[in-house]
Design a protein around this motif. Structure first.
Motif, PDB file in Angstrom:
ATOM      1  N   ALA A  27      -3.434   2.700  -4.754  1.00  0.00           N
ATOM      2  CA  ALA A  27      -3.461   2.307  -3.344  1.00  0.00           C
ATOM      3  C   ALA A  27      -4.898   2.064  -2.876  1.00  0.00           C
ATOM      4  CB  ALA A  27      -2.803   3.379  -2.480  1.00  0.00           C
ATOM      5  N   TRP A  28      -5.859   2.857  -3.348  1.00  0.00           N
ATOM      6  CA  TRP A  28      -7.255   2.634  -2.990  1.00  0.00           C
ATOM      7  C   TRP A  28      -7.737   1.311  -3.559  1.00  0.00           C
ATOM      8  CZ3 TRP A  28     -10.636   4.933   0.209  1.00  0.00           C
ATOM      9  CH2 TRP A  28     -10.280   6.173   0.742  1.00  0.00           C
ATOM     10  N   GLY A  37       1.816   3.173  -3.325  1.00  0.00           N
ATOM     11  CA  GLY A  37       0.751   3.967  -3.923  1.00  0.00           C
ATOM     12  C   GLY A  37       0.458   5.223  -3.138  1.00  0.00           C
ATOM     13  N   ILE A  38       0.589   5.140  -1.832  1.00  0.00           N
ATOM     14  CA  ILE A  38       0.344   6.317  -0.999  1.00  0.00           C
ATOM     15  C   ILE A  38       1.431   7.359  -1.213  1.00  0.00           C
ATOM     16  CG2 ILE A  38       0.384   7.092   1.406  1.00  0.00           C
ATOM     17  CD1 ILE A  38      -1.253   4.602   2.070  1.00  0.00           C
ATOM     18  N   ILE A  93       0.814  -1.216   0.000  1.00  0.00           N
ATOM     19  CA  ILE A  93       0.000   0.000   0.000  1.00  0.00           C
ATOM     20  C   ILE A  93       0.847   1.265   0.000  1.00  0.00           C
ATOM     21  CG2 ILE A  93      -1.771   1.269   1.287  1.00  0.00           C
ATOM     22  CD1 ILE A  93      -2.813  -1.278   0.058  1.00  0.00           C
TER      23      ILE A  93
END
Length: 192
Positions: free
Chosen positions: A130-131, A122-123, A119
């Motif tokens: 990430a979502w 992507g953050i 995750i």
């Protein structure tokens, strides 16, 4: 995982972050002025009228715009959304591991590893992969229902709801997850 950002009062700025900030700003201004335009972005993207939110997940765009109105600035918005993504992803991976009959301690470790390596990338780019990855574990739970539950192999309503939600959040993740379902669906079809 977001301690550095909170302590340094830092905003993650990347090309994706600027793009998403503009779409959330546009929807927040639409809500604030009550001048709604589903297709055109009239407040962001240099008032260009660009068609973006209609294609890129309007539900999340309006939710994010409302959240932006509530928290008043980009820093608070980014901290809250990053925390939400991490929370959804962690709980989802933990529940997926438990559904796969993994020991509880191992399930917690798997969730932490997923947060750290699956995750965070992507953050840090503040893109919406990430979502999609945060919701992927909930979709993969449907695969376990499909291959383990012989009496009712497909929980179609929960599958439809999670895939619809992922499609509203990030369309590319929907494609990835649907492709991931194919071998499991073939296995479940052969098994039944």
């Amino acid at each position: 995982m977001i301690r550095f950002q909170i302590l340094n009062h830092a905003i993650l700025l990347t090309s994706d972050a600027l793009l998403h900030f503009q779409r959330f700003y546009d929807t927040s201004m639409q809500i604030k002025t009550e001048n709604f335009s589903y297709f055109h972005t009239n407040f962001a993207f240099s008032h260009s009228g660009r068609i973006f939110n209609a294609v890129y997940g309007p539900f999340l765009a309006y939710s994010g715009g409302f959240l932006l109105l509530l928290v008043h600035n980009w820093f608070n918005f980014q901290i809250l959304t990053v925390f939400t993504v991490l929370l959804i992803a962690g709980i989802g991976m933990y529940r997926l591991a438990l559904k796969a009959n993994v020991d509880e301690v191992i399930a917690i470790l798997l969730a932490l590893i997923y947060l750290q390596f699956g995750i965070v990338a992507g953050i840090l780019r503040f893109n919406f992969m990430a979502w999609g990855a945060a919701l992927a574990s909930y979709a993969m739970m449907q695969v376990l229902y499909m291959i383990n539950d012989e009496r009712k192999p497909i929980h179609w309503l929960s599958l439809a709801l999670i895939m619809s939600l992922i499609a509203q959040v990030y369309l590319l993740s929907t494609i990835y997850i649907a492709c991931t379902f194919v071998p499991f669906a073939i296995y479940a079809l052969v098994k039944t």
